[in-house]
Write a protein that holds these residues in place. Structure first.
Motif, PDB file in Angstrom:
ATOM      1  N   MET A   1      91.630 -22.721  25.802  1.00  0.00           N
ATOM      2  CA  MET A   1      91.873 -21.483  25.312  1.00  0.00           C
ATOM      3  C   MET A   1      93.353 -21.673  24.906  1.00  0.00           C
ATOM      4  SD  MET A   1      91.418 -17.465  26.476  1.00  0.00           S
ATOM      5  CE  MET A   1      92.227 -15.944  25.560  1.00  0.00           C
ATOM      6  N   PHE A   2      94.369 -22.176  25.483  1.00  0.00           N
ATOM      7  CA  PHE A   2      95.690 -22.129  25.037  1.00  0.00           C
ATOM      8  C   PHE A   2      96.301 -23.509  25.225  1.00  0.00           C
ATOM      9  CE2 PHE A   2      95.203 -17.945  27.566  1.00  0.00           C
ATOM     10  CZ  PHE A   2      95.555 -17.243  26.439  1.00  0.00           C
ATOM     11  N   SER A   3      97.087 -23.813  24.207  1.00  0.00           N
ATOM     12  CA  SER A   3      97.928 -25.104  24.211  1.00  0.00           C
ATOM     13  C   SER A   3      98.691 -24.814  25.538  1.00  0.00           C
ATOM     14  CB  SER A   3      98.542 -25.328  22.982  1.00  0.00           C
ATOM     15  OG  SER A   3      99.633 -24.301  22.908  1.00  0.00           O
ATOM     16  N   ASP A   4      99.401 -26.097  25.852  1.00  0.00           N
ATOM     17  CA  ASP A   4     100.412 -25.835  26.740  1.00  0.00           C
ATOM     18  C   ASP A   4     101.515 -24.929  26.268  1.00  0.00           C
ATOM     19  OD1 ASP A   4      99.131 -27.588  28.359  1.00  0.00           O
ATOM     20  OD2 ASP A   4     100.283 -29.464  27.634  1.00  0.00           O
ATOM     21  N   GLU A   5     101.973 -24.852  25.046  1.00  0.00           N
ATOM     22  CA  GLU A   5     103.164 -24.088  24.584  1.00  0.00           C
ATOM     23  C   GLU A   5     102.816 -22.718  24.681  1.00  0.00           C
ATOM     24  OE1 GLU A   5     106.326 -24.131  20.911  1.00  0.00           O
ATOM     25  OE2 GLU A   5     103.875 -24.554  20.500  1.00  0.00           O
ATOM     26  N   GLU A   6     101.496 -22.252  24.354  1.00  0.00           N
ATOM     27  CA  GLU A   6     100.954 -21.017  24.374  1.00  0.00           C
ATOM     28  C   GLU A   6     100.865 -20.503  25.777  1.00  0.00           C
ATOM     29  OE1 GLU A   6      98.118 -21.146  20.205  1.00  0.00           O
ATOM     30  OE2 GLU A   6      97.188 -21.728  22.332  1.00  0.00           O
ATOM     31  N   PHE A   7     100.189 -21.358  26.686  1.00  0.00           N
ATOM     32  CA  PHE A   7     100.168 -21.106  27.959  1.00  0.00           C
ATOM     33  C   PHE A   7     101.542 -20.761  28.693  1.00  0.00           C
ATOM     34  CE2 PHE A   7      99.317 -20.999  32.656  1.00  0.00           C
ATOM     35  CZ  PHE A   7      98.325 -20.115  32.698  1.00  0.00           C
ATOM     36  N   ALA A   8     102.499 -21.455  28.367  1.00  0.00           N
ATOM     37  CA  ALA A   8     103.908 -21.309  28.879  1.00  0.00           C
ATOM     38  C   ALA A   8     104.384 -20.049  28.423  1.00  0.00           C
ATOM     39  CB  ALA A   8     104.640 -22.409  28.421  1.00  0.00           C
ATOM     40  N   PHE A   9     104.155 -19.464  26.898  1.00  0.00           N
ATOM     41  CA  PHE A   9     104.558 -18.163  26.527  1.00  0.00           C
ATOM     42  C   PHE A   9     103.894 -17.219  27.168  1.00  0.00           C
ATOM     43  CE2 PHE A   9     103.263 -14.938  23.470  1.00  0.00           C
ATOM     44  CZ  PHE A   9     104.380 -14.474  23.431  1.00  0.00           C
ATOM     45  N   VAL A  10     102.624 -17.478  27.479  1.00  0.00           N
ATOM     46  CA  VAL A  10     101.787 -16.460  28.284  1.00  0.00           C
ATOM     47  C   VAL A  10     102.518 -15.869  29.533  1.00  0.00           C
ATOM     48  CG1 VAL A  10      99.485 -15.814  29.571  1.00  0.00           C
ATOM     49  CG2 VAL A  10      99.557 -16.421  26.909  1.00  0.00           C
ATOM     50  N   GLU A  11     102.776 -17.173  30.274  1.00  0.00           N
ATOM     51  CA  GLU A  11     103.363 -17.014  31.698  1.00  0.00           C
ATOM     52  C   GLU A  11     104.566 -16.260  31.608  1.00  0.00           C
ATOM     53  OE1 GLU A  11     102.910 -20.919  33.338  1.00  0.00           O
ATOM     54  OE2 GLU A  11     101.724 -19.982  34.804  1.00  0.00           O
ATOM     55  N   ARG A  12     105.555 -16.821  30.535  1.00  0.00           N
ATOM     56  CA  ARG A  12     106.685 -16.213  30.370  1.00  0.00           C
ATOM     57  C   ARG A  12     106.732 -14.609  30.145  1.00  0.00           C
ATOM     58  NH1 ARG A  12     110.551 -18.892  25.633  1.00  0.00           N
ATOM     59  NH2 ARG A  12     109.035 -17.191  24.618  1.00  0.00           N
ATOM     60  N   LEU A  13     105.959 -14.347  29.090  1.00  0.00           N
ATOM     61  CA  LEU A  13     105.812 -12.964  28.828  1.00  0.00           C
ATOM     62  C   LEU A  13     105.229 -12.288  30.045  1.00  0.00           C
ATOM     63  CD1 LEU A  13     105.950 -10.629  26.818  1.00  0.00           C
ATOM     64  CD2 LEU A  13     104.048 -11.252  25.773  1.00  0.00           C
ATOM     65  N   PHE A  14     104.263 -12.666  30.654  1.00  0.00           N
ATOM     66  CA  PHE A  14     103.565 -11.760  31.762  1.00  0.00           C
ATOM     67  C   PHE A  14     104.815 -11.557  32.749  1.00  0.00           C
ATOM     68  CE2 PHE A  14     101.522 -10.795  35.687  1.00  0.00           C
ATOM     69  CZ  PHE A  14     100.598 -10.153  35.282  1.00  0.00           C
ATOM     70  N   TYR A  15     105.449 -12.504  33.423  1.00  0.00           N
ATOM     71  CA  TYR A  15     106.237 -12.438  34.355  1.00  0.00           C
ATOM     72  C   TYR A  15     107.799 -12.003  34.159  1.00  0.00           C
ATOM     73  CZ  TYR A  15     102.650 -14.580  37.145  1.00  0.00           C
ATOM     74  OH  TYR A  15     101.334 -14.672  37.590  1.00  0.00           O
ATOM     75  N   ALA A  16     107.814 -11.498  32.717  1.00  0.00           N
ATOM     76  CA  ALA A  16     109.213 -11.394  32.490  1.00  0.00           C
ATOM     77  C   ALA A  16     109.667  -9.685  32.842  1.00  0.00           C
ATOM     78  CB  ALA A  16     109.419 -11.240  31.080  1.00  0.00           C
ATOM     79  N   ASP A  17     110.803  -9.519  33.106  1.00  0.00           N
ATOM     80  CA  ASP A  17     111.204  -8.269  33.387  1.00  0.00           C
ATOM     81  C   ASP A  17     110.803  -7.165  32.200  1.00  0.00           C
ATOM     82  OD1 ASP A  17     112.099  -5.775  34.434  1.00  0.00           O
ATOM     83  OD2 ASP A  17     113.908  -6.624  34.979  1.00  0.00           O
TER      84      ASP A  17
END
Length: 187
Positions: free
Chosen positions: A82-98
């Motif tokens: 579903m996601f490229s490595d870059e997209e999944f890193a973005f998903v994780e970064r956004l989800f776990y951001a404050d």
């Protein structure tokens, strides 16, 4: 009579939101949270993956699907991750951001990116899902009183919240902070 989403949720007391004392409309954005051109491409492509997943699983089921299952369905249907490595890193970064950095001070609904909604705790209405118990009882009372009542937003899983939030970010010229005034960040 159509009730706005905000009024409906307030009446059902589905969520308690801690709202800053400031009026959101006059909220002065002290620090814009925006991305450069490279990141905009990632926002666009990630949004597109969630849009494709919604089209694959259907609008109603998309509301409650967990991200892990969604990613597996997407891979089976499209024949690729579903996601490229870059997209999944973005998903994780956004989800776990404050989320407070985006100006959102509400209660975090999901602690884990792959949280699942317990399907034994929900009930399907005409086109949305609600939690059983008080939320559904209140919805039933309101809908019995008014047969034209249309619920526009019920339970949202992580995937749907990403889709809605990234859509808002795109419409706000990639400004995460102004987007979070009206749509909660994922989580």
């Amino acid at each position: 009579m159509m009730i706005s989403r905000r009024v409906f949720i307030a009446k059902l007391a589905l969520t308690t939101i801690a709202i800053p004392a400031l009026n959101a409309m006059s909220f002065e954005l002290k620090k814009r949270v925006a991305f450069g051109d490279i990141e905009k491409k990632v926002v666009d492509s990630t949004y597109e993956r969630f849009r494709e997943l919604k089209n694959i699983v259907g609008y109603t089921h998309f509301s409650i699907i967990d991200l892990d299952l969604g990613m597996r369905i997407y891979k089976n249907f499209r024949g690729k991750s579903m996601f490229s490595d870059e997209e999944f890193a973005f998903v994780e970064r956004l989800f776990y951001a404050d989320a407070r950095e985006f100006g959102f001070f509400g209660i975090r609904q999901s602690q884990n990116l792959f949280d699942k909604i317990d399907e034994n705790q929900i009930i399907k209405t005409r086109n949305q899902y609600l939690f059983k118990g008080e939320p559904y009882k209140k919805y039933k009372i309101l809908s019995d009183e008014n047969s034209k009542l249309i619920m526009t937003s019920g339970i949202r899983g992580v995937a749907k919240q990403f889709y809605l939030f990234l859509g808002k970010v795109k419409s706000q010229n990639y400004d995460f902070k102004s987007s979070s005034i009206s749509i909660a960040p994922p989580g």
